[in-house]
Design a protein around this motif. Structure first.
Motif, short mmCIF file in Angstrom:
data_model
loop_
_atom_site.label_atom_id
_atom_site.label_comp_id
_atom_site.label_asym_id
_atom_site.label_seq_id
_atom_site.Cartn_x
_atom_site.Cartn_y
_atom_site.Cartn_z
N VAL A 2 9.50 20.49 59.38
CA VAL A 2 8.91 20.14 58.09
C VAL A 2 9.52 21.04 57.01
N THR A 3 10.03 20.43 55.95
CA THR A 3 10.67 21.17 54.85
C THR A 3 9.77 21.12 53.62
N ASN A 4 10.27 21.66 52.50
CA ASN A 4 9.51 21.65 51.24
C ASN A 4 9.07 20.27 50.82
N THR A 5 9.97 19.31 50.97
CA THR A 5 9.71 17.99 50.40
C THR A 5 9.56 16.89 51.46
N GLY A 6 9.98 17.16 52.68
CA GLY A 6 9.94 16.11 53.70
C GLY A 6 10.21 16.73 55.05
N ASN A 7 11.29 16.29 55.68
CA ASN A 7 11.62 16.89 56.98
C ASN A 7 13.11 16.86 57.24
N THR A 8 13.54 17.71 58.17
CA THR A 8 14.90 17.70 58.70
C THR A 8 14.80 17.46 60.19
N VAL A 9 15.57 16.49 60.68
CA VAL A 9 15.59 16.24 62.12
C VAL A 9 16.65 17.16 62.73
N LEU A 10 16.21 18.15 63.49
CA LEU A 10 17.14 19.15 64.04
C LEU A 10 18.12 18.50 65.00
N THR A 11 17.72 17.35 65.57
CA THR A 11 18.54 16.67 66.58
C THR A 11 19.13 15.37 66.02
N GLU A 12 19.28 15.32 64.70
CA GLU A 12 19.75 14.14 63.98
C GLU A 12 21.13 13.65 64.46
N GLN A 13 21.99 14.60 64.81
CA GLN A 13 23.39 14.24 65.07
C GLN A 13 23.60 13.50 66.38
N LEU A 14 22.59 13.43 67.22
CA LEU A 14 22.77 12.83 68.55
C LEU A 14 22.59 11.32 68.50
N ALA A 15 23.57 10.60 69.10
CA ALA A 15 23.55 9.13 69.13
C ALA A 15 22.18 8.61 69.55
N LYS A 16 21.71 7.56 68.83
CA LYS A 16 20.36 7.07 69.09
C LYS A 16 20.24 5.56 69.00
N THR A 17 20.95 4.93 68.06
CA THR A 17 20.84 3.46 67.98
C THR A 17 21.60 2.84 69.15
N ILE A 18 21.30 1.55 69.42
CA ILE A 18 21.97 0.84 70.51
C ILE A 18 23.49 0.87 70.29
N ASP A 19 23.91 0.59 69.07
CA ASP A 19 25.35 0.60 68.76
C ASP A 19 25.97 1.97 68.95
N GLU A 20 25.30 3.00 68.44
CA GLU A 20 25.85 4.36 68.56
C GLU A 20 26.02 4.74 70.03
N ILE A 21 25.03 4.41 70.85
CA ILE A 21 25.09 4.79 72.27
C ILE A 21 26.18 4.00 72.99
N GLU A 22 26.23 2.67 72.76
CA GLU A 22 27.25 1.87 73.45
C GLU A 22 28.65 2.27 73.02
N THR A 23 28.81 2.59 71.73
CA THR A 23 30.13 3.01 71.24
C THR A 23 30.53 4.34 71.87
N LEU A 24 29.61 5.29 71.85
CA LEU A 24 29.90 6.61 72.44
C LEU A 24 30.28 6.47 73.92
N MET A 25 29.56 5.62 74.63
CA MET A 25 29.78 5.50 76.08
C MET A 25 31.07 4.74 76.39
N SER A 26 31.57 3.95 75.42
CA SER A 26 32.80 3.20 75.68
C SER A 26 34.05 4.01 75.36
N GLU A 27 33.85 5.13 74.62
CA GLU A 27 35.01 5.96 74.27
C GLU A 27 35.50 6.76 75.47
N ASP A 28 36.80 7.03 75.51
CA ASP A 28 37.36 7.83 76.61
C ASP A 28 37.01 9.31 76.42
#
Ligand SMILES: [Mn+2]
Length: 407
Positions: A381-407
């Motif tokens: 929780v920040t001054n005005t809202g929030n910061t997701v500390l784990t934001e950078q990790l793939a999460k959407t279906i597309d992000e995960i499938e893309t990451l897993m298809s990369e060499d």
């Protein structure tokens, strides 16, 4: 210095005649004479910065005394160096260092009948003994003021938690890239073991690596089954770095591609999680993320015909949506004050982890059987809202499938 400031802050919040008495964790035997790696008690370390076992701190406006083990050259050959009584005052900023063997005789000399003793008995033999030593004094709970302090993270704590989150995120990426059909769950776990050790971190809790229907067992920790193509694997794993935890769950397809039914369920959990995170800001009710997540999951499952309108959600979603995170993975701090939900404040860290777990059941379309999905991030929780500390990790279906298809 950081620990000194915390002691000062604590004393400013409790009675003038207060004496804080706090012990660290007992050592735990694994088998025979082998102990588990020692970890100090979080409350004790938070106030003292001292990492050795067998220690009791006595903190008041007049004294800061530590009972601890003295040097012992014979034992130190086996167990490693001890701080000892001579160096402890300077290193720990003590007024006085006393041998832990003298606790029973000397503790009473530090406390008078006019003092109020702030002490909480942990469930161990040592604290039962300590409790007996203190039985003639007025006792108050130390946890009430101390845990309110621990609930609000300072700059140092936030940055340590971000580092812990970063290490855990990399391990989750490595796992997504490493997984292949027919490998065992423990082989996938080894990615986390190795990456945490490499970064001088440890597991903050026993990791869950659960393929297919195992993901529907909420505390599955056996991690010993083969992962099948066509199944999802749920991994709930996070490291503890410098005594601060991270806690991340991702669920992804063993073969790299979500099936249609898996996508449908996954998207409901993701929508619920994103909306829940969005509600976190100073002043907002801490119960709001759970309420929002439940509403979205209920609606999503009704739309798929898995729940009749108004049918209880608990069949598919039976746990809370988050918990405080800090030195403990399920960190200290109240969720309610005077039986009312409290509100978020800057510096709190909470997990957001909705899920859907569908067991085999005659009444459910078999295409949804044995799907267990949870998505968990760590939110500051920040001054005005929030910061997701784990934001950078793939999460959407597309992000995960893309990451897993990369060499
Ligand atoms: Mn969690």
């Amino acid at each position: 210095m950081i620990h000194q400031n915390r002691r000062k802050e604590l004393l400013s919040q409790i009675d003038d005649n207060a004496v804080v008495v706090i012990s660290t964790n007992p050592e735990q035997f694994r088998n025979g004479d082998v102990t588990f790696p020692f970890r100090p008690h979080s409350d004790f370390f938070y106030l003292t910065g001292f990492q050795e076992p067998q220690a009791v701190a006595v903190i008041s406006r007049n004294t800061y005394t530590m009972f601890l083990r003295d040097k012992d050259p014979d034992r130190e050959i086996w167990d490693g160096e001890r701080l000892g009584l001579t160096d402890a005052p300077e290193i720990l900023k003590l007024e006085k260092a006393l041998n832990i063997n003298l606790l029973e005789d000397h503790l009473a000399q530090l406390i008078t009948a006019e003092n109020v003793v702030y002490f909480d008995e942990k469930p161990c033999d040592f604290d039962r003994m300590l409790s007996n030593l203190l039985s003639s004094y007025t006792i108050k709970s130390l946890q009430d003021p101390l845990h309110e302090m621990r609930l609000i993270k300072d700059e140092f704590e936030m940055s340590t938690m971000q580092k812990a989150a970063n290490i855990s995120m990399v391990a989750h990426v490595l796992a997504m890239k490493y997984v292949f059909p027919n490998m065992f769950e423990y082989e996938l776990q080894s990615v986390f073991d190795a990456h945490f050790v490499k970064n001088n971190a440890v597991h903050a809790y026993t990791p869950i690596v659960a393929g297919g229907k195992n993901a529907c067992v909420l505390h599955y920790i056996e991690n010993n089954q083969p992962l099948k193509s066509g199944d999802l694997v749920l991994i709930d794993a996070g490291c503890e770095l410098d005594y601060y935890a991270s806690d991340i769950t991702r669920t992804f397809p063993v073969n790299g591609q979500f099936s249609e039914p898996q996508k449908q369920i996954y998207q409901i959990v993701l929508d619920a999680q994103l909306a829940a995170i969005n509600s976190i800001k100073p002043g907002a009710d801490v119960h709001m993320p759970h309420k929002i997540a439940c509403d979205i999951i209920q609606q999503g499952l009704e739309n798929l015909g898995l729940l009749a309108p108004g049918e209880p959600l608990s069949k598919f979603y039976m746990h809370g949506t988050g918990h405080w995170l800090g030195m403990d993975v399920h960190d200290v701090g109240k969720y309610q004050i005077n039986k009312q939900h409290r509100v978020f404040e800057k510096g709190m860290v909470i997990t957001v982890e909705p899920g859907i777990y569908i067991r085999k059941d005659d009444k459910i379309n078999p295409i949804y059987h044995d799907i267990g999905i949870r998505i968990e991030d760590d939110v500051l929780v920040t001054n005005t809202g929030n910061t997701v500390l784990t934001e950078q990790l793939a999460k959407t279906i597309d992000e995960i499938e893309t990451l897993m298809s990369e060499d």
